[in-house]
Enzyme design. Structure first.
Site, PDB file in Angstrom:
ATOM      1  N   GLY A 169      -9.901   4.063  -5.804  1.00 55.49           N
ATOM      2  CA  GLY A 169      -8.590   3.462  -6.058  1.00 55.49           C
ATOM      3  C   GLY A 169      -7.515   4.059  -5.173  1.00 55.49           C
ATOM      4  O   GLY A 169      -7.756   4.418  -4.013  1.00 55.49           O
ATOM      5  N   VAL A 170      -6.316   4.197  -5.712  1.00 52.06           N
ATOM      6  CA  VAL A 170      -5.192   4.705  -4.917  1.00 52.06           C
ATOM      7  C   VAL A 170      -5.431   6.168  -4.516  1.00 52.06           C
ATOM      8  O   VAL A 170      -5.012   6.610  -3.441  1.00 52.06           O
ATOM      9  CB  VAL A 170      -3.848   4.472  -5.661  1.00 52.06           C
ATOM     10  CG1 VAL A 170      -3.710   5.332  -6.888  1.00 52.06           C
ATOM     11  CG2 VAL A 170      -2.676   4.665  -4.723  1.00 52.06           C
ATOM     12  N   ASP A 171      -6.123   6.898  -5.358  1.00 50.71           N
ATOM     13  CA  ASP A 171      -6.458   8.302  -5.078  1.00 50.71           C
ATOM     14  C   ASP A 171      -7.282   8.403  -3.779  1.00 50.71           C
ATOM     15  O   ASP A 171      -6.957   9.191  -2.865  1.00 50.71           O
ATOM     16  CB  ASP A 171      -7.269   8.832  -6.275  1.00 50.71           C
ATOM     17  CG  ASP A 171      -7.376  10.341  -6.326  1.00 50.71           C
ATOM     18  OD1 ASP A 171      -6.806  11.011  -5.458  1.00 50.71           O
ATOM     19  OD2 ASP A 171      -8.046  10.853  -7.252  1.00 50.71           O
ATOM     20  N   ASP A 226       0.860  -1.186   0.000  1.00 53.89           N
ATOM     21  CA  ASP A 226       0.000   0.000   0.000  1.00 53.89           C
ATOM     22  C   ASP A 226       0.897   1.237   0.000  1.00 53.89           C
ATOM     23  O   ASP A 226       1.680   1.450   0.933  1.00 53.89           O
ATOM     24  CB  ASP A 226      -0.848  -0.068   1.287  1.00 53.89           C
ATOM     25  CG  ASP A 226      -1.732   1.135   1.478  1.00 53.89           C
ATOM     26  OD1 ASP A 226      -1.648   2.093   0.687  1.00 53.89           O
ATOM     27  OD2 ASP A 226      -2.510   1.123   2.450  1.00 53.89           O
ATOM     28  N   ILE A 227       0.770   2.051  -1.021  1.00 54.05           N
ATOM     29  CA  ILE A 227       1.674   3.199  -1.190  1.00 54.05           C
ATOM     30  C   ILE A 227       1.506   4.233  -0.072  1.00 54.05           C
ATOM     31  O   ILE A 227       2.437   4.986   0.221  1.00 54.05           O
ATOM     32  CB  ILE A 227       1.483   3.833  -2.591  1.00 54.05           C
ATOM     33  CG1 ILE A 227       2.736   4.620  -3.003  1.00 54.05           C
ATOM     34  CG2 ILE A 227       0.227   4.703  -2.652  1.00 54.05           C
ATOM     35  CD1 ILE A 227       2.769   4.988  -4.470  1.00 54.05           C
ATOM     36  N   SER A 252      -2.748   4.391 -14.122  1.00 49.52           N
ATOM     37  CA  SER A 252      -3.699   4.059 -15.204  1.00 49.52           C
ATOM     38  C   SER A 252      -4.074   2.583 -15.318  1.00 49.52           C
ATOM     39  O   SER A 252      -4.895   2.227 -16.159  1.00 49.52           O
ATOM     40  CB  SER A 252      -3.199   4.528 -16.588  1.00 49.52           C
ATOM     41  OG  SER A 252      -3.311   5.917 -16.723  1.00 49.52           O
ATOM     42  N   THR A 253      -3.470   1.711 -14.493  1.00 51.48           N
ATOM     43  CA  THR A 253      -3.727   0.271 -14.693  1.00 51.48           C
ATOM     44  C   THR A 253      -4.913  -0.260 -13.891  1.00 51.48           C
ATOM     45  O   THR A 253      -5.178  -1.465 -13.904  1.00 51.48           O
ATOM     46  CB  THR A 253      -2.492  -0.589 -14.360  1.00 51.48           C
ATOM     47  OG1 THR A 253      -2.242  -0.536 -12.947  1.00 51.48           O
ATOM     48  CG2 THR A 253      -1.270  -0.120 -15.125  1.00 51.48           C
ATOM     49  N   ASN A 301      -7.120  12.205 -11.054  1.00 54.65           N
ATOM     50  CA  ASN A 301      -7.886  12.539 -12.263  1.00 54.65           C
ATOM     51  C   ASN A 301      -7.793  14.045 -12.469  1.00 54.65           C
ATOM     52  O   ASN A 301      -7.263  14.765 -11.626  1.00 54.65           O
ATOM     53  CB  ASN A 301      -9.339  12.046 -12.170  1.00 54.65           C
ATOM     54  CG  ASN A 301     -10.067  12.666 -10.992  1.00 54.65           C
ATOM     55  OD1 ASN A 301     -10.155  13.883 -10.875  1.00 54.65           O
ATOM     56  ND2 ASN A 301     -10.583  11.828 -10.108  1.00 54.65           N
TER      57      ASN A 301
HETATM   58  N1  AR6 Z   1      -1.367   1.549  -2.974  1.00 52.66           N
HETATM   59  C1  AR6 Z   1      -0.758   1.288  -4.141  1.00 52.66           C
HETATM   60  N2  AR6 Z   1      -1.412   0.995  -5.280  1.00 52.66           N
HETATM   61  C2  AR6 Z   1      -2.769   0.963  -5.213  1.00 52.66           C
HETATM   62  C3  AR6 Z   1      -3.492   1.231  -4.026  1.00 52.66           C
HETATM   63  C4  AR6 Z   1      -2.735   1.537  -2.864  1.00 52.66           C
HETATM   64  N3  AR6 Z   1      -3.312   1.821  -1.697  1.00 52.66           N
HETATM   65  N4  AR6 Z   1      -4.824   1.121  -4.309  1.00 52.66           N
HETATM   66  C5  AR6 Z   1      -4.924   0.762  -5.611  1.00 52.66           C
HETATM   67  N5  AR6 Z   1      -3.688   0.670  -6.167  1.00 52.66           N
HETATM   68  P1  AR6 Z   1      -6.378   3.260  -9.846  1.00 52.66           P
HETATM   69  P2  AR6 Z   1      -6.062   4.664 -12.415  1.00 52.66           P
HETATM   70  C6  AR6 Z   1      -3.283   0.323  -7.548  1.00 52.66           C
HETATM   71  O1  AR6 Z   1      -7.690   2.704 -10.252  1.00 52.66           O
HETATM   72  O2  AR6 Z   1      -6.235   3.394 -13.171  1.00 52.66           O
HETATM   73  C7  AR6 Z   1      -9.398   7.166  -9.315  1.00 52.66           C
HETATM   74  O3  AR6 Z   1     -10.754   7.220  -9.037  1.00 52.66           O
HETATM   75  C8  AR6 Z   1      -4.233  -0.448  -8.412  1.00 52.66           C
HETATM   76  O4  AR6 Z   1      -4.124  -1.847  -8.151  1.00 52.66           O
HETATM   77  O5  AR6 Z   1      -6.215   3.753  -8.461  1.00 52.66           O
HETATM   78  O6  AR6 Z   1      -4.933   5.563 -12.798  1.00 52.66           O
HETATM   79  C9  AR6 Z   1      -8.845   8.513  -9.758  1.00 52.66           C
HETATM   80  O7  AR6 Z   1      -9.495   9.584  -9.106  1.00 52.66           O
HETATM   81  C10 AR6 Z   1      -3.724  -0.103  -9.820  1.00 52.66           C
HETATM   82  O8  AR6 Z   1      -2.671  -0.998 -10.182  1.00 52.66           O
HETATM   83  O9  AR6 Z   1      -5.925   4.477 -10.818  1.00 52.66           O
HETATM   84  C11 AR6 Z   1      -9.115   8.496 -11.218  1.00 52.66           C
HETATM   85  O10 AR6 Z   1     -10.437   8.896 -11.504  1.00 52.66           O
HETATM   86  C12 AR6 Z   1      -3.122   1.288  -9.651  1.00 52.66           C
HETATM   87  O11 AR6 Z   1      -3.078   1.539  -8.240  1.00 52.66           O
HETATM   88  C13 AR6 Z   1      -8.934   7.054 -11.624  1.00 52.66           C
HETATM   89  O12 AR6 Z   1      -9.189   6.312 -10.445  1.00 52.66           O
HETATM   90  C14 AR6 Z   1      -3.911   2.378 -10.318  1.00 52.66           C
HETATM   91  O13 AR6 Z   1      -5.307   2.125 -10.136  1.00 52.66           O
HETATM   92  C15 AR6 Z   1      -7.514   6.758 -12.052  1.00 52.66           C
HETATM   93  O14 AR6 Z   1      -7.429   5.458 -12.539  1.00 52.66           O
END
Ligand code: AR6
Length: 173
Positions: A33-35, A11-12, A122-123, A25
């Protein structure tokens, strides 16, 4: 001097780097997600900084990045980078993802950041194919020139097993 590249699984929001990167975004006002995890763990100061940036410059364009405090996180700063939504490769996704990494590293240099941790931008929700995204991320940081030798370590933080395996396989070669 060479920059050390590390891959970890986890977890970052827990990573003790000078800066962690958020997969944000264009609104900069949070999401899932991570955001969502970063804003939840880091507290209101991060959102306040984001709002100030919004008031000054408006939205953050795809491929660009902005920097805020790390709030309550172990990291001092959060760099909010906006990756592209995957649209079958028809919308310059490769270039835009490359820019998201490059602009984050440029902000790191400007802020004297020695250690920076990236999620797999983005993944997740944005559905960029994981292997292609990992190749772009690794190639971009490997070819990045930090003439001032400020950045010492770049950490790729993989949250899911699939990304962790992909990164390890690429970096083994
Ligand atoms: N620590 C590290 N990596 C993580 C964590 C965490 N706590 N949680 C998820 N990931 P995503 P995107 C990984 O969907 O595709 C948001 O709503 C996850 O497994 O967070 O760039 C934003 O506001 C994946 O590999 O971001 C945007 O609207 C990676 O983080 C949109 O999502 C990115 O997944 C961005 O989409």
């Amino acid at each position: 001097m060479d920059i050390i590249l590390t891959v970890i699984k986890g977890d970052i929001t827990k990573v003790e780097a000078d800066a962690i990167v958020n997969a944000a975004n264009t609104s900069l006002l949070g999401g899932s997600g991570v955001d969502g995890a970063i804003h939840r763990a880091g507290g209101k100061d991060i959102l306040e900084d984001c709002q100030k940036i919004r008031n000054k410059q408006g939205k953050c364009k795809i491929g660009e990045a902005v920097i805020t405090t790390g709030g309550n996180l172990p990291a001092k700063f959060v760099i909010h980078a906006v990756g592209p939504v995957w649209s079958n490769g028809t919308k310059n996704e490769t270039e835009l993802l490359t820019s998201a990494y490059t602009n984050s590293l440029n902000l790191a240099i400007q802020n004297n950041i020695e250690t920076i941790a990236f999620p797999n931008i983005s993944t997740g929700i944005y559905k960029f194919p994981k292997k292609e995204a990992a190749i772009i991320a690794i190639n971009t940081v490997n070819s990045f020139e930090d003439n001032l030798n400020i950045i010492k370590e770049i950490i790729f933080v993989c949250y899911d097993d699939e990304n962790y395996t992909i990164y390890n396989n690429i970096l083994k070669k």
